[in-house]
Write an enzyme that holds these catalytic residues in place. Structure first.
Site, PDB file in Angstrom:
ATOM      1  N   GLU A   1     -28.296   6.428  57.520  1.00 33.65           N
ATOM      2  CA  GLU A   1     -27.250   6.942  56.868  1.00 33.65           C
ATOM      3  C   GLU A   1     -28.501   7.753  55.817  1.00 33.65           C
ATOM      4  OE1 GLU A   1     -27.173   4.029  57.777  1.00 33.65           O
ATOM      5  OE2 GLU A   1     -25.371   3.348  59.068  1.00 33.65           O
TER       6      GLU A   1
ATOM      7  N   GLU B   1     -23.220   8.602  63.344  1.00 33.25           N
ATOM      8  CA  GLU B   1     -23.349   7.528  64.590  1.00 33.25           C
ATOM      9  C   GLU B   1     -22.478   7.346  65.661  1.00 33.25           C
ATOM     10  OE1 GLU B   1     -23.914   4.571  61.954  1.00 33.25           O
ATOM     11  OE2 GLU B   1     -25.763   5.494  60.913  1.00 33.25           O
TER      12      GLU B   1
ATOM     13  N   HIS C   1     -18.106  -4.475  54.759  1.00 36.88           N
ATOM     14  CA  HIS C   1     -16.992  -3.698  55.734  1.00 36.88           C
ATOM     15  C   HIS C   1     -15.919  -3.199  55.096  1.00 36.88           C
ATOM     16  CE1 HIS C   1     -20.648  -4.385  58.306  1.00 36.88           C
ATOM     17  NE2 HIS C   1     -20.199  -3.178  58.574  1.00 36.88           N
TER      18      HIS C   1
ATOM     19  N   PHE D   1     -21.437   2.134  53.670  1.00 34.84           N
ATOM     20  CA  PHE D   1     -22.867   2.603  54.165  1.00 34.84           C
ATOM     21  C   PHE D   1     -23.235   3.643  53.447  1.00 34.84           C
ATOM     22  CE2 PHE D   1     -21.103   1.231  58.707  1.00 34.84           C
ATOM     23  CZ  PHE D   1     -21.446  -0.185  57.803  1.00 34.84           C
TER      24      PHE D   1
ATOM     25  N   PHE E   1     -18.741   3.482  57.990  1.00 31.82           N
ATOM     26  CA  PHE E   1     -17.726   2.574  56.795  1.00 31.82           C
ATOM     27  C   PHE E   1     -17.815   3.054  55.655  1.00 31.82           C
ATOM     28  CE2 PHE E   1     -17.002   0.337  60.204  1.00 31.82           C
ATOM     29  CZ  PHE E   1     -16.258  -0.617  60.215  1.00 31.82           C
TER      30      PHE E   1
HETATM   31  C1  LIG Z   1     -26.069   0.710  58.251  1.00 35.73           C
HETATM   32  C2  LIG Z   1     -25.303   0.585  58.997  1.00 35.73           C
HETATM   33  N1  LIG Z   1     -24.886   1.351  59.242  1.00 35.73           N
HETATM   34  C3  LIG Z   1     -24.098   1.178  60.736  1.00 35.73           C
HETATM   35  C4  LIG Z   1     -24.069   0.275  60.842  1.00 35.73           C
HETATM   36  C5  LIG Z   1     -22.522  -0.077  61.861  1.00 35.73           C
HETATM   37  N2  LIG Z   1     -23.338  -0.601  62.925  1.00 35.73           N
HETATM   38  C6  LIG Z   1     -23.166  -2.393  63.367  1.00 35.73           C
HETATM   39  S1  LIG Z   1     -23.244  -2.322  64.492  1.00 35.73           S
HETATM   40  C7  LIG Z   1     -24.501  -1.626  64.850  1.00 35.73           C
HETATM   41  C8  LIG Z   1     -25.129  -1.202  66.451  1.00 35.73           C
HETATM   42  C9  LIG Z   1     -26.718  -2.050  65.338  1.00 35.73           C
HETATM   43  O1  LIG Z   1     -27.128  -1.479  66.724  1.00 35.73           O
HETATM   44  P1  LIG Z   1     -28.428  -3.024  66.871  1.00 35.73           P
HETATM   45  O2  LIG Z   1     -29.412  -2.936  65.463  1.00 35.73           O
HETATM   46  O3  LIG Z   1     -29.305  -2.464  68.103  1.00 35.73           O
HETATM   47  O4  LIG Z   1     -28.537  -4.622  67.385  1.00 35.73           O
HETATM   48  P2  LIG Z   1     -26.889  -4.947  68.273  1.00 35.73           P
HETATM   49  O5  LIG Z   1     -25.561  -4.548  68.234  1.00 35.73           O
HETATM   50  O6  LIG Z   1     -27.171  -4.295  69.598  1.00 35.73           O
HETATM   51  O7  LIG Z   1     -27.452  -6.230  68.245  1.00 35.73           O
HETATM   52  C10 LIG Z   1     -23.530  -0.511  64.050  1.00 35.73           C
HETATM   53  C11 LIG Z   1     -24.390   0.844  64.004  1.00 35.73           C
HETATM   54  C12 LIG Z   1     -23.750  -0.411  59.887  1.00 35.73           C
HETATM   55  N3  LIG Z   1     -23.332  -1.925  60.312  1.00 35.73           N
HETATM   56  N4  LIG Z   1     -24.694  -0.325  59.086  1.00 35.73           N
END
Ligand SMILES: Cc1ncc(C[n+]2csc(CCOP(=O)(O)OP(=O)(O)O)c2C)c(N)n1
Lengths: 331, 332
Positions: A65, A34, A134, A91, A88
């Site tokens: 993932e 990602e 995290h 995950f 992280f």
């Molecule tokens: C399972 C998982 N993978 C990766 C992350 C890291 N991460 C945190 S927020 C995010 C993006 C989330 O995007 P979205 O669901 O569209 O929500 P937004 O932040 O746009 O509100 C990522 C990749 C995570 N927290 N959990």
């Protein structure tokens, strides 16, 4: 350590340089995860790689993932050498079927026919005020499983040399980077070098006590060793660098020499890395030990957000110093 | 606690009262987040936070259709959901600063606010991590016959997680009172959703027989009207729904994400702020409809601003938990 250290790199730069060199050397090496491309990950570890190698080899994935780790397994079996980025370490839990039931088993179950030359890069470590989902250090989970190798670099030099070896390995290798260490600088020589998996490194020589420390805890152990020196105790700090394969011989020899040992690791102590290493030392150096092997790890709680609480959940220079002093009978 | 929750008032009063209430809630969220950013830039807040600015109409429109006893699950970008469901800002700020008076005694922080009193099952820092929890809450509501509905808020990034599809299938099979609210703010962290999302978003629901609709997430009235319909349906036992809310986050992925030009343009941000702002546009509509006037709206803003300032001051002055708290509450 390198003979002539001509330059210093940060831990993040060392990781990036290892990846870049291996991608230049072998066109099968590719990265997926990602925000790995333009964003270069939230920690900016991969900045610049997509510019050099293109979006075909540095591939942004959806937040899937389990899916892309599974694809890493399949791609590794069939001609690519993927480096899968799990942002992280927490995950990793989402990838456990792919790692434990698939990646780890394919070679053995197929009677040695299929191979999974894949690396999973991820993070560990607390004290970043990131709270319980995290901040975990889950390397013990992977170290438990036959078929996986687990690497825990603690310096920029080690990170580069170990990652290059991991990418060339024919097995699934999980590579844990301490997210608090990315800006740490250290000597990294120009030019090609690799570090074999399964060879511990003596980070500091000493006579009175052996402190085995992994990843984030190596700096803590070195800090404690400084404090111990001030009260006349000489600590030997050993970094196994990989929890599997594990360099049992170096650990046991050191404990035999000093006759006291403690093990520090940022994962949970219970059923964890410290328990395993302590038992290796206890079995191998039993007749030379003057005290039971002492273990220190993360407190047995989910990592709390509140700073004063979070700070007491991980070993520090001071708490390691005190435990070591007590173990040496100087409390 | 200085600020009382007024969630008991939801779903009551005249249309005009409802409009004012929704307006106030949106302003609360906006000014709450303004303070969060301020705390971050003044280095008073540990860690990071993901701001909900720009998306206020989604949380407020949805939660206006819920009863206090209805459940929500929230995300890493969760402050707006908490406020909309009736949480009080002083305890939220206290949580963001890791203080004992916080909703989670400081143990959760920005990404994990939970509050049984307002039906908040918890914000979740694992993308997609609460899909199972929300659907399980809907199962309880059905089995126990409580009439409650569960709303699962998630960003479009969670469409990448397989668990969402597993639970939507279950929810449809068992006709559970759960509403999956997909907040599409166009970006995951630093990647446009079109680069990570194939096919049609609504079809992800309809494939399982989950009733699916989309709505302009910048229009609080539209969000509320649609949500009310879906909530009523769910409460009557007609099964789950999927609601796609098209929206935008005005600021970075988190407070530290300042330089964003490599993934989106300043013009795009500006366009949403000037033309699509949920608060401004709703204010204009209310004034046009003679529900209120600009002076009254200014008074609301001033009141909320004072409320937020007091809440922050409360949180700053509040003590940290004592160290012996650290190993409490690991087990129930
Ligand atoms: C399972 C998982 N993978 C990766 C992350 C890291 N991460 C945190 S927020 C995010 C993006 C989330 O995007 P979205 O669901 O569209 O929500 P937004 O932040 O746009 O509100 C990522 C990749 C995570 N927290 N959990």
């Amino acid at each position: 350590m390198p003979e002539v250290a001509t330059r210093e790199l940060t831990f993040a730069q060392a990781v990036r340089e290892a990846l870049a060199e291996e991608m230049r050397r072998d066109s099968r090496v590719c990265i997926f995860g990602e925000d790995v491309a333009e964003a270069g990950t939230p920690f900016k570890v991969l900045s610049g790689l997509v510019e050099e190698f293109g979006a075909e080899r540095v591939i942004d994935t959806p937040i899937s993932e389990a899916g892309f780790t599974g694809m890493g397994v399949g791609a590794a079996m069939t001609g690519l050498r993927p480096v899968v980025d799990i942002m992280f370490g927490d995950f990793l839990t989402l990838t456990m079927d792919q790692m434990v039931n698939q990646a780890a088993k394919v070679h053995y179950m197929s009677g040695g026919t299929w191979k999974v030359p894949m690396v999973v890069r991820t993070t560990l470590g607390a004290t970043r005020r990131s709270a319980a989902q995290h901040s975990q250090s889950l390397h013990a989970w992977l170290s438990h499983v036959p078929g996986l190798k687990v690497v825990l670099p603690s310096t920029p030099y080690d990170a580069k040399g170990l990652l290059k070896t991991a990418i060339r390995d024919e097995n699934p290798v999980v590579f844990f980077e301490d997210k608090m260490m990315y800006k740490l600088k250290g000597p990294v020589p120009e030019g090609e070098y690799t570090i074999p998996l399964g060879v511990a490194d003596v980070k500091r020589e000493g006579e009175d006590i052996t402190i085995v420390a992994t990843s984030s805890m190596v700096q803590v152990a070195l800090g404690a060793a400084e404090l111990l020196e001030k009260i006349g105790l000489s600590a030997e700090v050993i970094d196994p660098r990989t929890t599997w394969p594990l360099d049992e011989k170096t650990l046991i020899e050191s404990a035999k020499k000093t006759s006291r040992a403690m093990v520090i690791d940022e994962g949970y102590g219970r059923y964890g890395v410290t328990g395993e290493i302590a038992s290796v030392i206890a079995e191998g150096a039993f007749y030379n030990l003057e005290a039971p092997v002492k273990r220190m790890g993360a407190m047995h709680v989910p990592i709390p957000f509140s700073p004063p609480l979070e700070d007491v959940t991980v070993p520090t220079d001071q708490t390691v110093f005190e435990a070591a002093r007590a173990l040496c009978g100087k409390a | 606690m200085t600020i009382a929750t007024d969630s008991s008032k939801t779903n009551t009063g005249t249309k005009a009262e409802q409009s004012i209430r929704m307006y106030r809630r949106m302003v609360m969220i906006r000014l709450f987040e303004e303070q969060v950013n301020e705390l971050y830039t003044r280095a008073l807040m540990p860690g990071l936070a993901h701001l909900y600015v720009g998306e206020e109409a989604v949380a407020v429109g949805i939660c206006e259709a819920l009863k206090p006893s209805d459940y929500i699950t929230s995300t890493h970008r969760g402050h707006g959901h908490c406020v909309a469901k009736g949480a009080s800002p002083d305890r939220m700020f206290a949580e963001l600063l890791g203080k004992e008076a916080g909703y989670c005694r400081g143990k959760g922080g920005s990404m994990h606010i939970a509050d049984p009193a307002t039906g908040n099952l918890g914000a979740n820092a694992i993308v997609g991590g609460s899909a199972g929890i929300a659907t399980g809450a809907a199962l309880s509501a059905k089995r126990l016959g409580t009439g409650q509905v569960a709303v699962c808020f998630f960003g479009e990034g969670a469409l990448g997680q397989g668990v969402l599809y597993e639970v939507m299938n279950l929810a449809a099979l068992w006709k559970l009172p759960v509403i999956y609210v997909c907040e599409n703010n166009l970006y995951t962290e630093y990647t446009h959703y079109s680069e990570t999302t194939a096919g049609d978003i609504l079809a992800r629901g309809t494939a399982f027989g989950v009733h699916a609709e989309s709505v302009d997430g910048q229009d609080v009235r539209a969000v509320h009207a649609t949500a009310q319909k879906l909530v009523d349906r769910a409460r009557k036992g007609e099964g789950p729904a999927f609601l796609l809310c098209n929206t935008y986050r005005y600021t970075g992925h988190h407070v530290g994400d300042i330089n964003r030009e490599y993934y989106r343009s300043k013009q795009e941000e500006q366009m949403w702020k000037t033309e699509r702002d949920p608060i401004k546009n709703f204010a204009t509509w209310m004034i046009d409809q003679k529900i209120t006037d600009a002076t009254k709206l200014q008074t609301i803003e001033d009141e909320v601003r004072a409320e937020m300032k007091a809440a922050v001051e409360f949180a700053i002055a509040a003590p940290y938990p004592t160290i012996d708290e650290v190993d409490q509450d690991v087990y129930a």
